[in-house]
Design a protein around this motif. Structure first.
Motif, PDB file in Angstrom:
ATOM      1  N   PRO A 239       0.834  -1.206   0.000  1.00  0.00           N
ATOM      2  CA  PRO A 239       0.000   0.000   0.000  1.00  0.00           C
ATOM      3  C   PRO A 239       0.874   1.264   0.000  1.00  0.00           C
ATOM      4  O   PRO A 239       1.970   1.275   0.571  1.00  0.00           O
ATOM      5  CB  PRO A 239      -0.781  -0.114   1.317  1.00  0.00           C
ATOM      6  CG  PRO A 239      -0.722  -1.563   1.673  1.00  0.00           C
ATOM      7  CD  PRO A 239       0.596  -2.052   1.187  1.00  0.00           C
ATOM      8  N   ASN A 240       0.374   2.299  -0.618  1.00  0.00           N
ATOM      9  CA  ASN A 240       1.119   3.559  -0.716  1.00  0.00           C
ATOM     10  C   ASN A 240       0.879   4.451   0.499  1.00  0.00           C
ATOM     11  O   ASN A 240       0.776   5.675   0.378  1.00  0.00           O
ATOM     12  CB  ASN A 240       0.737   4.295  -2.005  1.00  0.00           C
ATOM     13  CG  ASN A 240       1.150   3.528  -3.236  1.00  0.00           C
ATOM     14  OD1 ASN A 240       2.277   3.034  -3.328  1.00  0.00           O
ATOM     15  ND2 ASN A 240       0.234   3.400  -4.191  1.00  0.00           N
ATOM     16  N   ILE A 241       0.778   3.836   1.661  1.00  0.00           N
ATOM     17  CA  ILE A 241       0.647   4.549   2.925  1.00  0.00           C
ATOM     18  C   ILE A 241       1.495   3.814   3.958  1.00  0.00           C
ATOM     19  O   ILE A 241       1.910   2.675   3.736  1.00  0.00           O
ATOM     20  CB  ILE A 241      -0.816   4.620   3.420  1.00  0.00           C
ATOM     21  CG1 ILE A 241      -1.406   3.204   3.548  1.00  0.00           C
ATOM     22  CG2 ILE A 241      -1.660   5.472   2.501  1.00  0.00           C
ATOM     23  CD1 ILE A 241      -2.807   3.166   4.149  1.00  0.00           C
ATOM     24  N   GLY A 242       1.758   4.463   5.085  1.00  0.00           N
ATOM     25  CA  GLY A 242       2.512   3.820   6.143  1.00  0.00           C
ATOM     26  C   GLY A 242       3.893   4.412   6.337  1.00  0.00           C
ATOM     27  O   GLY A 242       4.366   5.218   5.531  1.00  0.00           O
ATOM     28  N   THR A 243       4.548   3.992   7.406  1.00  0.00           N
ATOM     29  CA  THR A 243       5.871   4.534   7.739  1.00  0.00           C
ATOM     30  C   THR A 243       6.983   3.887   6.922  1.00  0.00           C
ATOM     31  O   THR A 243       8.113   4.381   6.916  1.00  0.00           O
ATOM     32  CB  THR A 243       6.177   4.330   9.229  1.00  0.00           C
ATOM     33  OG1 THR A 243       6.156   2.926   9.527  1.00  0.00           O
ATOM     34  CG2 THR A 243       5.135   5.029  10.090  1.00  0.00           C
ATOM     35  N   LEU A 244       6.684   2.792   6.236  1.00  0.00           N
ATOM     36  CA  LEU A 244       7.707   2.074   5.479  1.00  0.00           C
ATOM     37  C   LEU A 244       7.737   2.443   3.995  1.00  0.00           C
ATOM     38  O   LEU A 244       8.508   1.847   3.234  1.00  0.00           O
ATOM     39  CB  LEU A 244       7.497   0.558   5.609  1.00  0.00           C
ATOM     40  CG  LEU A 244       7.540  -0.020   7.023  1.00  0.00           C
ATOM     41  CD1 LEU A 244       7.245  -1.509   6.990  1.00  0.00           C
ATOM     42  CD2 LEU A 244       8.889   0.242   7.680  1.00  0.00           C
ATOM     43  N   VAL A 245       6.924   3.408   3.598  1.00  0.00           N
ATOM     44  CA  VAL A 245       6.809   3.756   2.183  1.00  0.00           C
ATOM     45  C   VAL A 245       8.172   4.055   1.556  1.00  0.00           C
ATOM     46  O   VAL A 245       8.453   3.630   0.422  1.00  0.00           O
ATOM     47  CB  VAL A 245       5.862   4.962   1.998  1.00  0.00           C
ATOM     48  CG1 VAL A 245       5.976   5.514   0.583  1.00  0.00           C
ATOM     49  CG2 VAL A 245       4.421   4.557   2.271  1.00  0.00           C
ATOM     50  N   ASP A 246       9.031   4.758   2.288  1.00  0.00           N
ATOM     51  CA  ASP A 246      10.320   5.169   1.722  1.00  0.00           C
ATOM     52  C   ASP A 246      11.255   3.997   1.425  1.00  0.00           C
ATOM     53  O   ASP A 246      12.205   4.150   0.643  1.00  0.00           O
ATOM     54  CB  ASP A 246      11.032   6.146   2.669  1.00  0.00           C
ATOM     55  CG  ASP A 246      10.339   7.497   2.729  1.00  0.00           C
ATOM     56  OD1 ASP A 246       9.539   7.787   1.823  1.00  0.00           O
ATOM     57  OD2 ASP A 246      10.588   8.254   3.691  1.00  0.00           O
ATOM     58  N   ILE A 247      11.018   2.840   2.045  1.00  0.00           N
ATOM     59  CA  ILE A 247      11.912   1.702   1.797  1.00  0.00           C
ATOM     60  C   ILE A 247      11.191   0.550   1.077  1.00  0.00           C
ATOM     61  O   ILE A 247      11.665  -0.594   1.092  1.00  0.00           O
ATOM     62  CB  ILE A 247      12.555   1.188   3.103  1.00  0.00           C
ATOM     63  CG1 ILE A 247      11.484   0.664   4.068  1.00  0.00           C
ATOM     64  CG2 ILE A 247      13.390   2.268   3.761  1.00  0.00           C
ATOM     65  CD1 ILE A 247      12.084  -0.133   5.235  1.00  0.00           C
ATOM     66  N   HIS A 248      10.045   0.838   0.482  1.00  0.00           N
ATOM     67  CA  HIS A 248       9.318  -0.211  -0.233  1.00  0.00           C
ATOM     68  C   HIS A 248      10.174  -0.866  -1.312  1.00  0.00           C
ATOM     69  O   HIS A 248      10.149  -2.092  -1.484  1.00  0.00           O
ATOM     70  CB  HIS A 248       8.037   0.359  -0.852  1.00  0.00           C
ATOM     71  CG  HIS A 248       6.904   0.465   0.126  1.00  0.00           C
ATOM     72  ND1 HIS A 248       5.649   0.925  -0.228  1.00  0.00           N
ATOM     73  CD2 HIS A 248       6.833   0.181   1.452  1.00  0.00           C
ATOM     74  CE1 HIS A 248       4.865   0.911   0.828  1.00  0.00           C
ATOM     75  NE2 HIS A 248       5.547   0.468   1.861  1.00  0.00           N
ATOM     76  N   ASP A 249      10.909  -0.066  -2.057  1.00  0.00           N
ATOM     77  CA  ASP A 249      11.747  -0.631  -3.121  1.00  0.00           C
ATOM     78  C   ASP A 249      12.804  -1.566  -2.544  1.00  0.00           C
ATOM     79  O   ASP A 249      13.083  -2.632  -3.117  1.00  0.00           O
ATOM     80  CB  ASP A 249      12.413   0.489  -3.929  1.00  0.00           C
ATOM     81  CG  ASP A 249      11.414   1.256  -4.786  1.00  0.00           C
ATOM     82  OD1 ASP A 249      10.338   0.689  -5.091  1.00  0.00           O
ATOM     83  OD2 ASP A 249      11.694   2.415  -5.141  1.00  0.00           O
ATOM     84  N   ASP A 250      13.394  -1.180  -1.417  1.00  0.00           N
ATOM     85  CA  ASP A 250      14.398  -2.030  -0.769  1.00  0.00           C
ATOM     86  C   ASP A 250      13.768  -3.325  -0.253  1.00  0.00           C
ATOM     87  O   ASP A 250      14.351  -4.411  -0.377  1.00  0.00           O
ATOM     88  CB  ASP A 250      15.065  -1.289   0.388  1.00  0.00           C
ATOM     89  CG  ASP A 250      15.925  -0.128  -0.073  1.00  0.00           C
ATOM     90  OD1 ASP A 250      16.410  -0.182  -1.216  1.00  0.00           O
ATOM     91  OD2 ASP A 250      16.109   0.823   0.707  1.00  0.00           O
ATOM     92  N   LEU A 251      12.580  -3.222   0.315  1.00  0.00           N
ATOM     93  CA  LEU A 251      11.905  -4.403   0.843  1.00  0.00           C
ATOM     94  C   LEU A 251      11.497  -5.363  -0.271  1.00  0.00           C
ATOM     95  O   LEU A 251      11.505  -6.590  -0.083  1.00  0.00           O
ATOM     96  CB  LEU A 251      10.667  -3.988   1.650  1.00  0.00           C
ATOM     97  CG  LEU A 251      10.931  -3.260   2.972  1.00  0.00           C
ATOM     98  CD1 LEU A 251       9.631  -2.751   3.578  1.00  0.00           C
ATOM     99  CD2 LEU A 251      11.639  -4.178   3.960  1.00  0.00           C
TER     100      LEU A 251
END
Length: 350
Positions: A239-251
């Motif tokens: 989802p494009n919300i949450g505190t992890l948005v900035d590292i989605h690509d890394d995850l």
């Protein structure tokens, strides 16, 4: 946006009803009494002196399923009473709560269709908060794609399928479909809470952001090592919300649990979920799902403690559902004579 005064005029009485329901959540001493039971008839007797009262009085043969079904029936009655008296935007908010259960019911039917099991039997096992007009028509579909077409036409959750209309659902794994639908649901619910604004947005947006982060971590952990799932496909489930948005690509590029833990190092609340020294229960390692559930309890309790906002309705339903799952766990332990594990339920009230 509701002001404090407007909230009391329109929804104050319904909020008061929910707080009354909250006071009926099983207390630690009541859980302890349930855990001392040697048979389900004893469990029934203990529940009679709680807010559940005589909800099992007409049941001849007691089973874990009967107890949970009747408890869910009681929750449905409470929820429906609030829904019947509500007006927009609260009525829309309550509908959003039910959409998650509708999605899960549809997925159960899809799983039954794929496995060749009796879909009608599965329909009777669907969550009562997730039933909708037209769900039974899905049983007539011959393929999963046909089931989705029926859902898109007839159900209130069609909007969450539209983002994936071009997919061949018959070729996608059930968990991938689940991820796509949960992503769409969380984003739509988040946008709705923003539109309501006020304290509802202040309380609910962080709750939904946590649920989004939970989905991201769970999807990542469950798909590690799956060679047929590309990082780009996994990324589509976030989802494009949450505190992890900035590292989605890394995850999305994570290949094992150690890499996942490394990516989460600067997010302490999530990194700690992988700390085995804090995740033991009865000598056994707790599952990631169990750890997340325990973390959500405090989030729901906090949301339920704040006034003049819709989060109280969401939090109560979530906590009550966990309570019913606890009843099932305790019942199963009694029936299967696993009294040594009967206390491994999720603590809800302090």
């Amino acid at each position: 946006m509701r002001s404090m005064l407007n909230f009391n005029v329109h929804e104050g009485n319904l909020e008061a009803i929910v707080h009354g329901y909250k006071n009926g959540l099983l207390r630690p001493e009541e859980y302890n009494n349930l855990c001392q039971c040697d048979a389900l008839v004893d469990l029934k007797a203990q529940l009679q002196v709680t807010e559940y009262g005589n909800f099992l009085q007409n049941e001849g043969v007691l089973t874990s399923k009967v107890i949970c079904d009747k408890a869910l029936e009681k929750l449905l009655g409470e929820f429906q009473e609030i829904r019947d008296w509500s007006e927009a935007p609260l009525s829309q908010f309550l509908d959003f709560i039910t959409y998650e259960y509708m999605i899960n019911n549809v997925l159960k039917l899809i799983a039954a269709k794929r496995s060749g099991r009796d879909s009608l039997e599965i329909l009777y096992k669907c969550h009562p908060l997730g039933t909708f007009n037209g769900i039974s028509s899905m049983l007539a579909a011959s393929t999963v794609d046909e089931m989705f077409e029926l859902v898109l036409i007839d159900s209130p959750i069609g909007k969450f399928f539209q983002c994936s209309q071009q997919k061949d659902f018959d070729e996608l794994s059930l968990e991938y479909i689940r991820g796509l639908l949960q992503k769409g649901y969380l984003e739509a619910f988040y946008d709705f809470c923003l539109s309501v604004g006020g304290d509802t947005a202040t309380v609910m947006c962080p709750v939904l952001e946590f649920e989004a982060d939970r989905l991201v971590i769970t999807v990542t952990a469950n798909t590690c090592g799956m060679r047929d799932l590309q990082s780009a496909d996994r990324r589509k489930l976030y989802p494009n919300i949450g505190t992890l948005v900035d590292i989605h690509d890394d995850l999305a590029d994570v290949e094992n649990e150690e890499q996942l833990k490394d990516r989460l190092k600067r997010f302490n609340e999530f990194f700690e979920l992988f700390d085995d020294s804090k995740g033991m229960e009865g000598g056994n390692k707790k599952s990631l799902e169990k750890r997340f559930v325990e973390k959500t309890v405090q989030i729901y309790r906090d949301a339920l403690s704040k006034q003049f906002q819709y989060g109280v309705f969401y939090a109560y339903v979530k906590l009550k559902e966990l309570e019913i799952q606890n009843l099932q766990w305790i019942s199963d332990c009694i029936v299967q004579n696993m009294k040594q594990r009967v206390h491994e339920y999720v603590a809800i009230t302090g």
